[in-house]
Motif scaffolding. Sequence first.
Motif, PDB file in Angstrom:
ATOM      1  N   GLU A 296      17.613 -42.988 -18.240  1.00 35.33           N
ATOM      2  CA  GLU A 296      16.398 -43.007 -19.066  1.00 35.33           C
ATOM      3  C   GLU A 296      16.595 -43.843 -20.319  1.00 35.33           C
ATOM      4  O   GLU A 296      15.621 -44.317 -20.913  1.00 35.33           O
ATOM      5  CB  GLU A 296      15.995 -41.579 -19.439  1.00 35.33           C
ATOM      6  N   HIS A 298      17.871 -46.754 -20.400  1.00 37.40           N
ATOM      7  CA  HIS A 298      17.757 -48.183 -20.091  1.00 37.40           C
ATOM      8  C   HIS A 298      16.397 -48.702 -20.547  1.00 37.40           C
ATOM      9  O   HIS A 298      15.363 -48.074 -20.305  1.00 37.40           O
ATOM     10  CB  HIS A 298      17.931 -48.416 -18.588  1.00 37.40           C
ATOM     11  N   HIS A 301      13.662 -48.830 -17.847  1.00 38.62           N
ATOM     12  CA  HIS A 301      13.728 -47.713 -16.892  1.00 38.62           C
ATOM     13  C   HIS A 301      12.396 -47.484 -16.192  1.00 38.62           C
ATOM     14  O   HIS A 301      12.367 -47.202 -14.984  1.00 38.62           O
ATOM     15  CB  HIS A 301      14.172 -46.438 -17.608  1.00 38.62           C
ATOM     16  N   TYR A 312      18.854 -47.010  -7.535  1.00 40.13           N
ATOM     17  CA  TYR A 312      19.267 -47.781  -8.703  1.00 40.13           C
ATOM     18  C   TYR A 312      20.587 -48.522  -8.528  1.00 40.13           C
ATOM     19  O   TYR A 312      21.050 -49.205  -9.438  1.00 40.13           O
ATOM     20  CB  TYR A 312      19.340 -46.857  -9.924  1.00 40.13           C
TER      21      TYR A 312
END
Length: 405
Positions: A296, A298, A301, A312
Motif C-alpha cells: 500500500e 507504493h 498501488h 504483483y
Amino acid sequence: MSKFDLTNAGFGTRSIHAGQEPDKLHGALATPIYQTSTFCFETVEQGSAIFSGEIPGYAYSRGGNPTVNALEEKIAALECGEACIATSSGMGAVGGVVLGTLATGDHAICGKCVYGCTDVVFRQTLAKLGIEVTYVDTNDLKAVEAAIKENTKLIYFETLTNPNMELTDIAAISKIAHEHGAIVAVDNTFTPPPQVYPLKEGADLVLHSCTKYINGHGDVIAGAIVGRAELIGPIKKNVTSKICGTTPSPFNSYLILRGLQTMELRMARHCENGLAVAKYLESVPYVKKVYYPGLESHPQHEVAKRMMHGNYGGIMSFELKEEVNGMDGFTACKKVVNALKLASIAVSLGDPETLIQHPASMTHANMSPEARAEAGIKDDLIRLSVGLENVEDIIADFEQAFAVL
C-alpha cells in the motif's frame, strides 16, 4: 484427435497447448528440436515459392524454423497478440523494436528509468543514427504529452521500471500516443502474463527478455516482440532476421517451450512469495524503503491493483537507512547481501532461485552517474528477485543476514 479451441481457454491451458500439437510425422508429444541450418526442397519451383512467400514452408533457420515458430505462436497467444518474433536475447528484442519503428530524423520518447543496456541504446546508439530521444517520467502524463513532437514515432517504457519498481499507466500513455500517431512499445519483462497484458491496455508492441520469467529456469538467453501482424511482419523480415540476425536457436526455443508449460504455476508462487517478502522487509528496522507495487506504500498501488489484478510479482528493490550502526547505507547493504546464504548474488531475475544484485555497480553500471541520478537509481539501492523456495526459508535467510549489522 480434433484440436481444442484455445480462443477462450485459460492462461494455464494456453501456456501448455498454444503453438504445440503432436508431431505430424511420428506423433511425438513434445515439439521436436529441428536443429538444422537449412531445409531441402523437392523442386526448384517449390524452393522459389517458399522464398517468395507464395506457399508456407521453411528455407533457412535464420528466417524461420518449426521449433522457433511453435515458441512464437505460444508467446503471441499468452500476450493476446496476433504475431510474435522470438529473438536470441532481450536486447535483440529492443534492437528489433527501435530499428523497426525508427529512422533517421525521427524522434522517440523513452522512460527516464529503463534497463541499463536499453539506456545505452537510446542514449548512444540512436544518436549515431540521427534519431533524437527525449527522456521523461512516464508517470507524468503532462510531461509525456509536452515531449511529443511532429516527428515523434515511438514512446518506449517499461511496465515496471528496472530497478525502481515504478508502474506506468499503459492505457493513459497509449491514448496520448495514438492521438499523435506514435507507436507505444512496452518492455513487460518484469510483469509478464498473467500479471499485466500491455496489448490489452492499448500498447502496440510488447517485448520481453525471455531469459527471465518466460523461460523461468535460468538456462536460456532469449527475447520476444509481440503485436499486430502488420507491425511484426516487417520487423521480422527486415530487422531481426537481417540487420540484427537475432533468431534464437531451436534448442533454446525448445527449452523455453518447456519452461512456459509451468508458467502459471511458477508465477503464482513468485507472486505469493514476493508479497510476503516485501511485507517482511518493510517491517525490518534497518530498511528505509521497499519498492514493490503490491504494498500500500507504493506510489502507484492503485494503478497496480487495476492493471495487475493482485498478481504483483516477485521483483522488488529496497534501500537501507542512511546510517546503520555507524555505517552508511551502501556499506550496510553490501554487508547484508554478502551475508546471505540462500539467495545468490546474480544480475538476472525470474529464476527458481532467489537472486539479489546491486544495480549501480552491476546492471546499470554502463550508465553515467548523472544518468543514474536522473533515473533515481541510488548507490544504496538493492534489487531482489524472489524465487520459488519456501518463503519461510527466504525470510530466515534475510533475518540471519540482517543480524550481522
